[in-house]
Design a protein around this motif. Structure first.
Motif, short mmCIF file in Angstrom:
data_model
loop_
_atom_site.label_atom_id
_atom_site.label_comp_id
_atom_site.label_asym_id
_atom_site.label_seq_id
_atom_site.Cartn_x
_atom_site.Cartn_y
_atom_site.Cartn_z
N LEU A 148 0.82 -1.21 0.00
CA LEU A 148 0.00 0.00 0.00
C LEU A 148 0.85 1.26 0.00
O LEU A 148 0.43 2.29 -0.53
N ALA A 149 2.02 1.19 0.62
CA ALA A 149 2.91 2.36 0.68
C ALA A 149 4.34 1.88 0.81
O ALA A 149 4.60 0.78 1.34
N ALA A 150 5.26 2.69 0.34
CA ALA A 150 6.68 2.36 0.41
C ALA A 150 7.46 3.64 0.70
O ALA A 150 7.17 4.71 0.16
N MET A 151 8.46 3.50 1.55
CA MET A 151 9.30 4.63 1.95
C MET A 151 10.76 4.25 1.79
O MET A 151 11.23 3.32 2.44
N ASN A 152 11.47 4.94 0.90
CA ASN A 152 12.90 4.68 0.74
C ASN A 152 13.69 5.75 1.48
O ASN A 152 13.42 6.95 1.36
N VAL A 153 14.65 5.31 2.27
CA VAL A 153 15.47 6.19 3.10
C VAL A 153 16.93 6.04 2.68
O VAL A 153 17.52 4.95 2.77
N ASN A 154 17.50 7.13 2.19
CA ASN A 154 18.91 7.16 1.75
C ASN A 154 19.21 6.09 0.70
O ASN A 154 20.34 5.60 0.60
N GLN A 155 18.20 5.73 -0.07
CA GLN A 155 18.35 4.79 -1.19
C GLN A 155 17.54 5.34 -2.35
O GLN A 155 16.35 5.62 -2.19
N TRP A 156 18.19 5.47 -3.52
CA TRP A 156 17.59 6.27 -4.57
C TRP A 156 17.47 5.54 -5.91
O TRP A 156 17.06 6.15 -6.90
N ASP A 157 17.76 4.26 -5.94
CA ASP A 157 17.79 3.55 -7.23
C ASP A 157 16.46 2.93 -7.63
O ASP A 157 16.29 2.52 -8.78
N ASP A 158 15.52 2.84 -6.71
CA ASP A 158 14.32 2.03 -6.97
C ASP A 158 13.03 2.83 -6.99
O ASP A 158 11.95 2.26 -6.84
N GLY A 159 13.12 4.13 -7.18
CA GLY A 159 11.91 4.95 -7.11
C GLY A 159 10.81 4.51 -8.04
O GLY A 159 9.65 4.37 -7.64
N ASP A 160 11.14 4.27 -9.29
CA ASP A 160 10.11 3.86 -10.26
C ASP A 160 9.52 2.50 -9.91
O ASP A 160 8.32 2.26 -10.06
N THR A 161 10.38 1.61 -9.43
CA THR A 161 9.90 0.28 -9.04
C THR A 161 8.98 0.37 -7.84
O THR A 161 7.93 -0.30 -7.79
N LEU A 162 9.34 1.19 -6.85
CA LEU A 162 8.49 1.37 -5.69
C LEU A 162 7.14 1.96 -6.09
O LEU A 162 6.09 1.54 -5.58
N GLN A 163 7.18 2.91 -7.01
CA GLN A 163 5.92 3.48 -7.49
C GLN A 163 5.05 2.41 -8.13
O GLN A 163 3.83 2.37 -7.91
N ALA A 164 5.65 1.55 -8.93
CA ALA A 164 4.90 0.49 -9.59
C ALA A 164 4.32 -0.49 -8.57
O ALA A 164 3.18 -0.95 -8.71
N LEU A 165 5.09 -0.84 -7.56
CA LEU A 165 4.59 -1.76 -6.54
C LEU A 165 3.37 -1.18 -5.83
O LEU A 165 2.40 -1.89 -5.55
N VAL A 166 3.43 0.13 -5.54
CA VAL A 166 2.32 0.79 -4.87
C VAL A 166 1.11 0.88 -5.79
O VAL A 166 -0.02 0.61 -5.40
N ASP A 167 1.35 1.24 -7.04
CA ASP A 167 0.24 1.46 -7.97
C ASP A 167 -0.42 0.16 -8.42
O ASP A 167 -1.64 0.08 -8.55
N GLN A 168 0.40 -0.86 -8.64
CA GLN A 168 -0.15 -2.11 -9.18
C GLN A 168 -0.78 -2.99 -8.11
O GLN A 168 -1.65 -3.80 -8.40
N ARG A 169 -0.29 -2.88 -6.89
CA ARG A 169 -0.84 -3.66 -5.77
C ARG A 169 -0.86 -5.15 -6.06
O ARG A 169 -1.80 -5.86 -5.66
N GLY A 170 0.14 -5.63 -6.74
CA GLY A 170 0.23 -7.06 -6.94
C GLY A 170 0.60 -7.79 -5.66
O GLY A 170 1.21 -7.20 -4.75
N GLU A 171 0.26 -9.06 -5.59
CA GLU A 171 0.60 -9.83 -4.39
C GLU A 171 2.09 -10.11 -4.37
O GLU A 171 2.69 -10.51 -5.38
N VAL A 172 2.69 -9.92 -3.21
CA VAL A 172 4.11 -10.16 -3.03
C VAL A 172 4.34 -10.54 -1.56
O VAL A 172 3.71 -9.98 -0.66
N SER A 173 5.23 -11.48 -1.34
CA SER A 173 5.46 -11.93 0.03
C SER A 173 6.43 -11.01 0.76
O SER A 173 7.24 -10.32 0.14
#
Length: 410
Positions: free
Chosen positions: A372-397
């Motif tokens: 539902l939400a993701a917060m990256n702290v002092n890590q900057w390589d995965d912004g687009d991926t985090l956005q996709a995870l939040v937007d797509q809401r696919g199941e992930v363990s």
């Protein structure tokens, strides 16, 4: 449908300024009147608690260059209050009694800092932070040895604390909640920010309220806490949130919502209010968000900017729902972070990838195995991926979120 020849935008902040510019980008060649109380052309607020307050910039981030409004034939009326909306007559009335007719109306009136309703709240030396002038005035008070007491440990309070410490001030932060940013981040992640500020010399008084401010010759010099402690203070910053400016909408009879914190103007998925051809965006919009199936009101700058851009197309005849996930960022000392999405940190599950103690991690809030939400702290390589995870809401363990390459999870 009647032709649209004049669009009036009430509010000269980021939302209003973005909407005006986007209307021209989309080819609207009619009249645009952009009117608001601020004496300045539209600007974004984040630098006020960051670069400007830190002394790294003298100006905010302007939405457009100074010449833009004249070049694009946008009638920008700064320093102008709108006192009435006459929805039946399709007109607004300014403080001088001038009627401004419209075919479409956008309300982007923003929010105002909340006051703390305790004795002494009118003393000199009490500051809030909402405008460019506020930031410059507050920055001028920060100096080595100056005793700064900040009431409120939300985003503004924490960023002001970091700036004051950079300038060498002695900083104490007071909040009735047990941790800074507690409502937003929950216990585990909020502890990271508590420890960050403590490591940088901030003194915390958490789980404690303020009973009164007192002073000498009209100037504040102490803050009285509910546990009996009195804090000496040269400067006091009140950062206890902001209230949406709903006066115009309420007086005009627009439907308002009490289902979001602080209330707001009811708008549907397309940002349209209960009145024909009237839209509301930014801090005041209690928006029915299709992704969440409920109303949300988001005060962060990205929401103002994105809703301002989105509403332009709907003003011109589209009826597209606004579906973006909320986004926010903060910089405090050597910690930078971004948050995407919307979650409840007290009922949703927290998954941490990385090292909390080192302040290099990504936090995920999940429900039913969906991010539902993701917060990256002092890590900057995965912004687009985090956005996709939040937007797509696919199941992930949870294990996959902790250990697998994030790009493999979308």
């Amino acid at each position: 449908m009647a032709p649209v020849r004049r669009i009036v935008i009430v509010g000269t902040g980021l939302a209003g300024g973005t909407a005006a510019g986007e209307l021209r980008e989309q080819g609207f060649d009619g009249e645009i009147v952009l009117v608001g109380h601020s004496p300045h052309r539209p600007y974004a607020l984040p630098p006020l608690s960051k670069a400007v307050l830190l002394g790294e910039a003298e100006e905010p981030d302007w939405v457009h260059e100074e010449s833009f409004y004249a070049d694009k034939d946008i009638d920008l009326r700064t320093g102008t209050d709108i006192r009435e909306l006459h929805l039946g007559e399709r007109a607004v009335v300014d403080g001088d009694g001038t009627r401004i007719p419209y075919d479409r109306l956008v309300l982007a009136t923003g929010a105002a800092p909340r006051a703390l309703p305790v004795p002494g709240g009118d003393l000199h030396g009490l500051h809030t932070l909402r405008t460019w002038e506020d930031s410059l005035t507050l920055r001028a008070t920060f100096a080595p040895g100056v005793r700064v007491v900040i009431v409120g440990a939300g985003w503004i309070g924490c960023e002001v604390a970091a700036a004051a410490r950079k300038h060498g001030a002695e900083v104490t932060v007071v909040d009735p909640l047990p941790l800074p940013l507690h409502k937003t981040l929950g216990d585990t992640v909020a502890e990271v920010f508590r420890d960050l500020h403590a490591a940088n010399g901030v003194t915390w008084h958490l789980g404690i309220g303020v009973d009164a401010f007192t002073g000498d010759e009209g100037a504040v010099n102490s803050v009285h806490l509910s546990d009996g402690i009195t804090l000496p203070a040269d400067v006091v910053v009140v950062g206890v949130g902001a209230a949406p400016r709903l006066e115009l909408a309420k007086a005009a009879g627009l439907e308002l919502s009490d289902s979001v914190p602080g209330g707001g103007v009811d708008v549907d998925a397309t940002l349209r209010t209960s009145a024909p051809d009237v839209y509301a965006i930014g801090d005041i919009a209690a928006h029915f968000h299709p992704r969440y199936g409920r109303r949300v009101r988001v005060e962060h700058w990205a929401n103002a900017k994105d809703q301002g851009a989105h509403v332009a197309g709907n003003l011109l005849g589209a009826a597209e729902p606004y579906t973006r996930s909320p986004y926010f960022y903060s910089d405090q000392y050597d910690l930078g972070m971004e948050v995407r999405g919307l979650a409840n940190p007290f009922t949703d599950d927290l998954v941490v990838r990385g090292d909390l103690a080192a302040r290099e991690f990504t936090a995920f809030w999940t429900r039913g195995g969906r991010v539902l939400a993701a917060m990256n702290v002092n890590q900057w390589d995965d912004g687009d991926t985090l956005q996709a995870l939040v937007d797509q809401r696919g199941e992930v363990s949870a294990d996959d979120l902790r250990t697998k390459p994030l790009a493999d999870l979308i």
